[in-house]
Scaffold this active site. Structure first.
Site, PDB file in Angstrom:
ATOM      1  N   HIS A 299       0.831  -1.201   0.000  1.00 35.26           N
ATOM      2  CA  HIS A 299       0.000   0.000   0.000  1.00 35.26           C
ATOM      3  C   HIS A 299       0.868   1.255   0.000  1.00 35.26           C
ATOM      4  O   HIS A 299       1.505   1.560   0.997  1.00 35.26           O
ATOM      5  CB  HIS A 299      -0.888  -0.046   1.248  1.00 35.26           C
TER       6      HIS A 299
ATOM      7  N   GLU B 271       1.340  -0.714  -5.158  1.00 40.06           N
ATOM      8  CA  GLU B 271       0.238   0.195  -5.469  1.00 40.06           C
ATOM      9  C   GLU B 271       0.718   1.539  -6.005  1.00 40.06           C
ATOM     10  O   GLU B 271       1.688   2.107  -5.500  1.00 40.06           O
ATOM     11  CB  GLU B 271      -0.619   0.452  -4.218  1.00 40.06           C
TER      12      GLU B 271
ATOM     13  N   ASP C 179      -1.193   5.181  -6.516  1.00 36.89           N
ATOM     14  CA  ASP C 179      -2.301   6.134  -6.543  1.00 36.89           C
ATOM     15  C   ASP C 179      -1.897   7.191  -7.563  1.00 36.89           C
ATOM     16  O   ASP C 179      -0.768   7.691  -7.522  1.00 36.89           O
ATOM     17  CB  ASP C 179      -2.492   6.795  -5.182  1.00 36.89           C
TER      18      ASP C 179
ATOM     19  N   HIS D 138      -0.882  10.091  -3.420  1.00 28.94           N
ATOM     20  CA  HIS D 138      -2.166   9.659  -2.889  1.00 28.94           C
ATOM     21  C   HIS D 138      -3.233  10.741  -2.909  1.00 28.94           C
ATOM     22  O   HIS D 138      -4.378  10.500  -3.286  1.00 28.94           O
ATOM     23  CB  HIS D 138      -2.016   9.147  -1.450  1.00 28.94           C
TER      24      HIS D 138
ATOM     25  N   GLU E  69      -4.484   2.938  -8.859  1.00 30.22           N
ATOM     26  CA  GLU E  69      -5.761   3.584  -8.489  1.00 30.22           C
ATOM     27  C   GLU E  69      -5.894   4.927  -9.199  1.00 30.22           C
ATOM     28  O   GLU E  69      -5.018   5.793  -9.092  1.00 30.22           O
ATOM     29  CB  GLU E  69      -5.867   3.804  -6.976  1.00 30.22           C
TER      30      GLU E  69
HETATM   31  O1  G3P Z   1      -6.684   1.609  -2.823  1.00 26.99           O
HETATM   32  C1  G3P Z   1      -6.920   0.853  -1.682  1.00 26.99           C
HETATM   33  C2  G3P Z   1      -6.741   1.772  -0.588  1.00 26.99           C
HETATM   34  O2  G3P Z   1      -5.492   2.350  -0.813  1.00 26.99           O
HETATM   35  C3  G3P Z   1      -7.817   2.806  -0.612  1.00 26.99           C
HETATM   36  O3  G3P Z   1      -7.578   3.768   0.261  1.00 26.99           O
HETATM   37  O4  G3P Z   1      -7.194   6.111   0.577  1.00 26.99           O
HETATM   38  O5  G3P Z   1      -5.327   4.512   0.884  1.00 26.99           O
HETATM   39  O6  G3P Z   1      -6.157   5.050  -1.384  1.00 26.99           O
HETATM   40  P1  G3P Z   1      -6.503   4.907   0.063  1.00 26.99           P
HETATM   41 CA    CA Z   2      -5.110   3.609  -2.893  1.00 25.57          CA
END
Ligand code: G3P
Ligand code: CA
Length: 326
Positions: free
Chosen positions: A17, A44, A46, A59, A153
């Protein structure tokens, strides 16, 4: 929809994450390298856009929570006091330095959000573009003989559209350019905004697996989405028409312990599985455990062995790897 790429993994996938963000500033390439070395299956990204339309890995749609933008560009905040990435060109964003996620405490002092993580010191890392990060991971895969996945994302696509930017097209363009748009086993696309996922599926006709993220309605996520409906039987029926899985908040699966100390787990995972949907909950943190959970291993035990999830987002990929390897 159900295909070979959606088959449930026997061992849940580890999604780092924002990288190994429990140890290094989130979304720095250093955090991605560490997660790669720690055995994460997917890293991940973002993604938000710059003023000149470049996809960067960040993010928030704001810059001040993880960079020194206040110092570098005083006076560039909008009326709400926020420094939007969309108001800065890539050249300007390259001048910023990433730091551990911070907030201002009740005394107005800037402090780290997670006290036992990387300290709040002037950073040496910068914000990568999505293209740079893909090249970086691809290079690590080559040097370490791995095939690590991307878990991309699209952040606030409805907000970007209202500002005149099409983030879905930009991201897909980069995945096409790098060849990743054909790697269904190596890329997930995730989004909170259901209509963007439907657009990716029906209009852009992506072959990549799509994950419907599920927020709490109170969080004010992008667009007008009813997440309570998405979690219902009818909602999941609809999600299964365009997506391959869901990404719920951990507290949407686990509801504490009962009077005998047993975890209370609802039917969301089995409801999703009944529709061929994978389940990848977020976020597994050693330093932010849900009620009644004593440590990271118990968190893993409850979600992997009791709830039966197919993957998990974690800031601590090494701890997830150690649990799944034991
Ligand atoms: O994308 C999964 C999780 O990361 C969603 O929450 O706010 O950390 O992007 P966030
Ligand atoms: Ca995310």
């Amino acid at each position: 929809m159900y295909n070979q790429y959606m088959m449930r993994h026997t061992t849940p996938i580890i999604i780092a994450h924002r990288g190994a963000s429990g140890y290094l500033p989130e979304h720095s390439l250093a955090a991605k390298a560490l997660a790669h070395a720690m055995g994460a299956d997917f890293l991940e990204q973002d993604v938000v856009l710059t003023k000149d339309g470049v996809a960067i890995v960040l993010h928030d749609i704001y810059l001040e929570t993880t960079t020194d933008v206040r110092l570098c560009f005083p006076g560039r905040a909008r009326e709400d006091g926020r420094f939007y990435a969309l108001d800065f060109t890539l050249d300007e964003i390259r001048q910023l330095r990433l730091h551990e996620r911070s907030k201002h405490n009740e005394d107005g002092v800037e402090v780290v959000v997670y006290p036992n993580r990387f300290p709040l010191v002037p950073g040496t890392c910068s914000i990568p573009t999505l293209l740079e990060e893909i090249d970086f991971i691809s290079g690590l895969d080559r040097s370490r003989n791995k095939r690590t996945g991307l878990y991309v994302e699209l952040k606030a696509p409805d907000w970007h559209l209202r500002q005149g930017y099409k983030i879905a097209e930009t991201v897909m363009g980069i995945l096409n350019q790098t060849g990743y748009s054909k790697r269904q086993d190596q890329v997930f696309l995730q989004c909170f905004h259901d209509k963007t996922l439907q657009y990716l599926h029906s209009t852009l006709k992506t072959e990549l697996p799509l994950i419907q993220l599920i927020a709490d309605n109170s969080w004010g996520e992008d667009g007008d989405v009813d997440y309570n409906h998405l979690r219902s039987a009818k909602g999941l029926d609809t999600v299964a028409e365009y997506a391959n899985g869901i990404g719920p908040w951990i507290n949407q699966i686990y509801g504490g312990k009962d009077s005998s100390g047993q975890p209370i787990i609802n039917t969301l995972v089995e409801d999703a599985h009944a529709r061929g949907l994978q389940v990848h909950p977020y976020t597994f943190r050693r330093d932010e455990l849900p009620d009644g959970i004593a440590d990271f291993d118990e968190l893993m035990d409850v979600f992997v062995n009791d709830a039966g999830v197919d993957g998990l987002f974690t800031d601590f990929p090494d701890l997830a790897y150690a649990f799944l390897s034991s």
